[in-house]
Design an enzyme around this catalytic site. Structure first.
Site, PDB file in Angstrom:
ATOM      1  N   GLU A  47      31.422 -43.846  12.498  1.00 12.39           N
ATOM      2  CA  GLU A  47      32.824 -43.490  12.692  1.00 12.39           C
ATOM      3  C   GLU A  47      33.053 -42.056  12.192  1.00 12.39           C
ATOM      4  O   GLU A  47      32.384 -41.596  11.257  1.00 12.39           O
ATOM      5  CB  GLU A  47      33.694 -44.462  11.888  1.00 12.39           C
ATOM      6  CG  GLU A  47      35.193 -44.273  12.068  1.00 12.39           C
ATOM      7  CD  GLU A  47      35.996 -45.287  11.261  1.00 12.39           C
ATOM      8  OE1 GLU A  47      37.136 -45.567  11.642  1.00 12.39           O
ATOM      9  OE2 GLU A  47      35.476 -45.799  10.240  1.00 12.39           O
ATOM     10  N   LYS A 118      39.525 -48.593  18.836  1.00 11.83           N
ATOM     11  CA  LYS A 118      39.565 -49.404  17.619  1.00 11.83           C
ATOM     12  C   LYS A 118      40.819 -50.271  17.581  1.00 11.83           C
ATOM     13  O   LYS A 118      41.948 -49.776  17.698  1.00 11.83           O
ATOM     14  CB  LYS A 118      39.517 -48.484  16.398  1.00 11.83           C
ATOM     15  CG  LYS A 118      39.415 -49.203  15.054  1.00 11.83           C
ATOM     16  CD  LYS A 118      39.280 -48.174  13.930  1.00 11.83           C
ATOM     17  CE  LYS A 118      39.094 -48.833  12.567  1.00 11.83           C
ATOM     18  NZ  LYS A 118      38.930 -47.828  11.498  1.00 11.83           N
ATOM     19  N   CYS A 160      34.351 -50.044  12.051  1.00  4.94           N
ATOM     20  CA  CYS A 160      34.720 -50.136  10.637  1.00  4.94           C
ATOM     21  C   CYS A 160      35.557 -51.372  10.280  1.00  4.94           C
ATOM     22  O   CYS A 160      35.036 -52.470  10.196  1.00  4.94           O
ATOM     23  CB  CYS A 160      35.415 -48.837  10.209  1.00  4.94           C
ATOM     24  SG  CYS A 160      35.318 -48.508   8.420  1.00  4.94           S
TER      25      CYS A 160
END
Length: 274
Positions: A47, A118, A160
């Site tokens: 990321e 995301k 993440c």
């Protein structure tokens, strides 16, 4: 099992990305070159790999999906070294005010074959020097699960904080994922406590390979990330792991292990809604 091939070598680039785009881009190319020469068919970055900075910097860097000089540079790297390149996250334009944190997947010809925005944004208070993290001030939530065919199998994409939400990974498994990518910039505090446990849990629950690739070290006086990139097999065992410095690691992904583990313990057939 994926029809592309049963085995492939996958490479991970652990980074300590800075605010300087060209520095990060040069490091990615250097590592892609090294990993491709060692036979890696797919290379994955963490990321924030192109820039680790703040809201204003991300807004200045952001491009519409599929176009712009940074994405062209990434496409050129993939094509030059003949490897699939997965960019853990890059800011793309969602609206005039908001961005998406987007995972980009380039094939070995440099074509952008898919992207993932995301879904779960890190709006959390952490007991570290930075203290408060509010991704939603900069980014909009994504909404779609992404699984893509690659030379290393059917890859599910995540970023993440997504890793804490098991239902997302079940959706990837249902969609055919054999390998799951977790591109991350885990804080040092949360990483030490939960990173390995969460990655191994997602592998065990879904009987998939899990590729966790992270940022590491200090990015400013108050931002420290955990590193410890690792590759986990469908039984939940670690094949390889890095520590807290930039570099790369690699492993052979054997998709027959997915089939073997699922045959021995057919948990998907035992699932019952409550």
């Amino acid at each position: 099992m994926s029809k592309l091939m049963s085995k492939a070598k996958i490479g991970l680039i652990q980074m300590c990305s800075t605010e300087v785009l060209q520095h990060n881009l040069d490091y990615i190319e250097q590592q892609v070159k090294t990993l491709s020469e060692q036979g890696c068919k797919v290379v994955v970055t963490p990321e924030n790999c192109l820039m680790f900075a703040d809201k204003e910097s991300y807004q200045a860097l952001a491009e519409p999906i599929g176009t712009g000089p940074v994405q062209q540079a990434l496409s050129s790297i993939a094509a030059k070294y003949g490897t699939w390149l997965i960019i853990g996250s890059f800011p793309t334009k969602a609206s005039a005010e908001k961005l998406y944190s987007t995972c980009l997947v380039y094939d070995d010809l440099g074509l952008l074959v898919t992207s993932y925005n995301k879904i779960h944004l890190f709006d959390v208070d952490v007991d570290d020097e930075h203290g408060s993290y509010r991704e939603s001030d900069t980014f909009a939530h994504g909404s779609e699960v992404r699984v893509v065919d690659t030379p290393a199998g059917k890859l599910g994409l995540s970023i993440c904080y997504d890793v804490r939400f098991a239902n997302l990974y079940r959706e990837m498994r249902i969609a055919g994922a054999e390998v799951i990518i977790v591109a991350a910039a885990f804080t040092a505090v949360t990483g030490e406590a939960h990173w390995e446990t969460l990655l191994r849990a997602r592998a065990i629950e879904n009987q998939v390979w899990v590729i966790g690739v992270g940022q590491c070290g200090y990015h400013s006086h108050s931002r420290q990330t955990w590193g410890h990139s690792m590759i986990i097999d469908p039984w939940g065992s670690k094949l390889t792991q890095s520590a807290m410095t930039p570099g790369n690691l690699q492993a052979d992904i054997d998709l027959s292990e997915v089939e073997r583990v699922r045959h021995l313990m057919p948990v998907s057939g035992h699932f019952h809604s409550l």
